[in-house]
Design a protein around this motif. Structure first.
Motif, short mmCIF file in Angstrom:
data_model
loop_
_atom_site.label_atom_id
_atom_site.label_comp_id
_atom_site.label_asym_id
_atom_site.label_seq_id
_atom_site.Cartn_x
_atom_site.Cartn_y
_atom_site.Cartn_z
N ALA A 98 0.83 -1.21 0.00
CA ALA A 98 0.00 0.00 0.00
C ALA A 98 0.86 1.26 0.00
N LYS A 99 1.90 1.29 0.84
CA LYS A 99 2.77 2.47 0.92
C LYS A 99 3.58 2.65 -0.36
N SER A 100 3.97 1.54 -0.99
CA SER A 100 4.76 1.63 -2.22
C SER A 100 3.98 2.27 -3.36
N PHE A 101 2.65 2.05 -3.39
CA PHE A 101 1.80 2.65 -4.41
C PHE A 101 1.16 3.97 -3.94
N GLY A 102 1.34 4.32 -2.68
CA GLY A 102 0.71 5.53 -2.15
C GLY A 102 -0.79 5.39 -2.03
N CYS A 103 -1.27 4.16 -1.80
CA CYS A 103 -2.71 3.91 -1.69
C CYS A 103 -3.17 4.02 -0.24
N SER A 104 -4.44 4.36 -0.05
CA SER A 104 -5.00 4.39 1.31
C SER A 104 -5.12 2.96 1.83
N PHE A 105 -4.91 2.78 3.13
CA PHE A 105 -4.83 1.45 3.73
C PHE A 105 -5.60 1.43 5.05
N LYS A 106 -6.38 0.37 5.25
CA LYS A 106 -7.06 0.17 6.53
C LYS A 106 -6.93 -1.29 6.94
N ARG A 107 -6.71 -1.48 8.23
CA ARG A 107 -6.63 -2.83 8.79
C ARG A 107 -7.87 -3.06 9.65
N ILE A 108 -8.58 -4.14 9.35
CA ILE A 108 -9.77 -4.50 10.13
C ILE A 108 -9.44 -5.76 10.93
N GLN A 109 -9.44 -5.66 12.24
CA GLN A 109 -9.19 -6.82 13.09
C GLN A 109 -10.51 -7.53 13.33
N PHE A 110 -10.66 -8.72 12.76
CA PHE A 110 -11.92 -9.44 12.90
C PHE A 110 -11.97 -10.18 14.23
N THR A 111 -13.09 -9.97 14.93
CA THR A 111 -13.35 -10.62 16.21
C THR A 111 -14.77 -11.17 16.18
N PRO A 112 -15.12 -12.06 17.11
CA PRO A 112 -16.47 -12.64 17.09
C PRO A 112 -17.59 -11.61 17.22
N ASP A 113 -17.32 -10.45 17.84
CA ASP A 113 -18.40 -9.48 18.09
C ASP A 113 -18.48 -8.36 17.05
N ILE A 114 -17.65 -8.39 16.01
CA ILE A 114 -17.70 -7.35 14.99
C ILE A 114 -18.96 -7.54 14.14
N LEU A 115 -19.62 -6.43 13.79
CA LEU A 115 -20.90 -6.47 13.08
C LEU A 115 -20.72 -6.12 11.60
N PRO A 116 -21.64 -6.56 10.74
CA PRO A 116 -21.56 -6.17 9.33
C PRO A 116 -21.52 -4.65 9.13
N SER A 117 -22.27 -3.89 9.97
CA SER A 117 -22.29 -2.43 9.83
C SER A 117 -20.93 -1.80 10.15
N ASP A 118 -20.11 -2.50 10.96
CA ASP A 118 -18.74 -2.02 11.21
C ASP A 118 -17.92 -2.06 9.93
N ILE A 119 -18.24 -2.98 9.06
CA ILE A 119 -17.52 -3.14 7.79
C ILE A 119 -18.08 -2.18 6.74
N THR A 120 -19.39 -2.25 6.52
CA THR A 120 -20.01 -1.54 5.40
C THR A 120 -20.39 -0.10 5.73
N GLY A 121 -20.59 0.22 7.00
CA GLY A 121 -21.09 1.53 7.40
C GLY A 121 -22.59 1.48 7.67
N PHE A 122 -23.15 2.62 8.01
CA PHE A 122 -24.57 2.65 8.37
C PHE A 122 -25.12 4.06 8.16
N SER A 123 -26.47 4.17 8.16
CA SER A 123 -27.13 5.48 8.05
C SER A 123 -27.43 6.02 9.45
N MET A 124 -27.16 7.30 9.65
CA MET A 124 -27.42 7.92 10.95
C MET A 124 -28.22 9.21 10.74
N TYR A 125 -29.23 9.40 11.55
CA TYR A 125 -30.11 10.58 11.40
C TYR A 125 -29.40 11.84 11.88
N ASN A 126 -29.40 12.86 11.02
CA ASN A 126 -28.81 14.15 11.36
C ASN A 126 -29.94 15.10 11.75
#
Length: 312
Positions: free
Chosen positions: A58-86
């Motif tokens: 990722a650093k060699s290409f200058g690309c954005s990078f994120k590490r997701i540590q998967f655990t038994p309690d992680i939810l799909p919305s933690d991965i994909t995101g969610f809608s929140m009322y403003n």
């Protein structure tokens, strides 16, 4: 494209080797999968440099990078995101999930629930996230590097065969040689080379390389050879479930990427043979008898390569 693709790739590999010592072939294969816009499963024991490899690419290409540590309690919305009322605007707004980066490291993917695994694999397949009927594309170029520990089985959820098939390639780093490990101790003595690693290319160059892969010529005889290899995985006595047509497409594309890396504009049978095991082995389901005999998918692919006539 002005730059020579092979020269660019060799520069990237040389840069990554400042961090990952003695694993040139694995780096080459990971880059080829990246060029093919394919996702990679890295299956190996802890501490061999899986995270460092992905971050260095990722650093060699200058690309954005994120590490997701998967655990038994992680939810799909933690991965994909969610809608929140403003309350100010009176509208629902999309809150980005951790998948919104160009290179994702899904660490220990087999530690999370099948529901969360599926949410990640859906994004991998479609390159987009759908929340409340609205579609949000992921940044491009986009690749997921997932890791799993093959040793620990307690509290894990192994990926089903249908989900394994979504991965373009499966790789392993393995332990370094003694001399390489000594070199590593010297190199990491004061500071980590990963912290000082600089980009030697950019995302524009990467996306141009990805387009160039499609332009590498594959002769009809080589296409027939690819299909023969894949079909033999479905007919082999030790195999219950062989590689799918997706496996044929992946092997075709991987051979093109390897030819490009070798500075050729055409694919040879040797390119196909080189990529066959990392692309096809994880797609096979062996029979109980083969497992009892401790036969591996890699051995089955090697037997098939030896038995199928190579086109001249």
């Amino acid at each position: 494209m002005q730059e020579n693709p092979s020269a660019v790739l060799n520069e990237i590999i040389k840069n990554v080797e400042h961090v990952i010592i003695g694993k040139k072939e694995t780096i080459e294969l990971a880059l080829c999968a990246f060029l093919c816009q394919g996702h990679v499963l890295i299956e190996d024991v802890p501490g061999v440099g899986k995270t460092s490899l992905v971050y260095a690419i990722a650093k060699s290409f200058g690309c954005s990078f994120k590490r997701i540590q998967f655990t038994p309690d992680i939810l799909p919305s933690d991965i994909t995101g969610f809608s929140m009322y403003n309350q100010k605007t009176g509208e629902f707004e999309y809150q980005q999930g951790s998948i919104m980066a160009q290179i994702i490291l899904a660490d220990e993917i087999n530690r999370t629930s099948p529901k969360t695994q599926s949410s990640l694999l859906e994004v991998m397949e479609e390159n987009q996230v759908t929340i409340d009927g609205k579609t949000y594309p992921v940044p491009q170029p986009f690749t997921v590097f997932a890791t799993q520990n093959p040793v620990e089985h307690l509290g894990t959820y192994p990926l089903p065969e249908a989900q394994l098939d979504r991965f373009f390639m499966r790789l392993a780093l393995g332990y370094p040689e003694a001399s390489e490990e000594v070199n590593m101790l010297d190199r990491f003595n004061e500071t980590s080379p990963l912290e000082q690693l600089q980009a030697v290319s950019n995302e524009t160059s990467l996306m141009a390389l990805q387009k160039t892969v499609h332009q590498v010529h594959v002769a009809p005889a080589v296409n027939a050879y690819i299909v023969n290899l894949v079909r033999q995985t479905r007919e082999h006595a030790s195999v219950t479930l062989g590689a799918s047509p997706r496996g044929s497409l992946c092997l075709h594309r991987a051979a093109q990427a390897w030819a490009l890396y070798q500075d050729r504009k055409y694919v040879t049978p040797d390119d196909v043979i080189k990529m066959a095991i990392p692309v096809l082995a994880h797609r096979l389901v062996l029979s109980q008898e083969a497992k009892f005999k401790k036969q591996s998918p890699e051995q089955v692919i090697a037997q098939i390569i030896a038995s199928v006539k190579v086109p001249v």
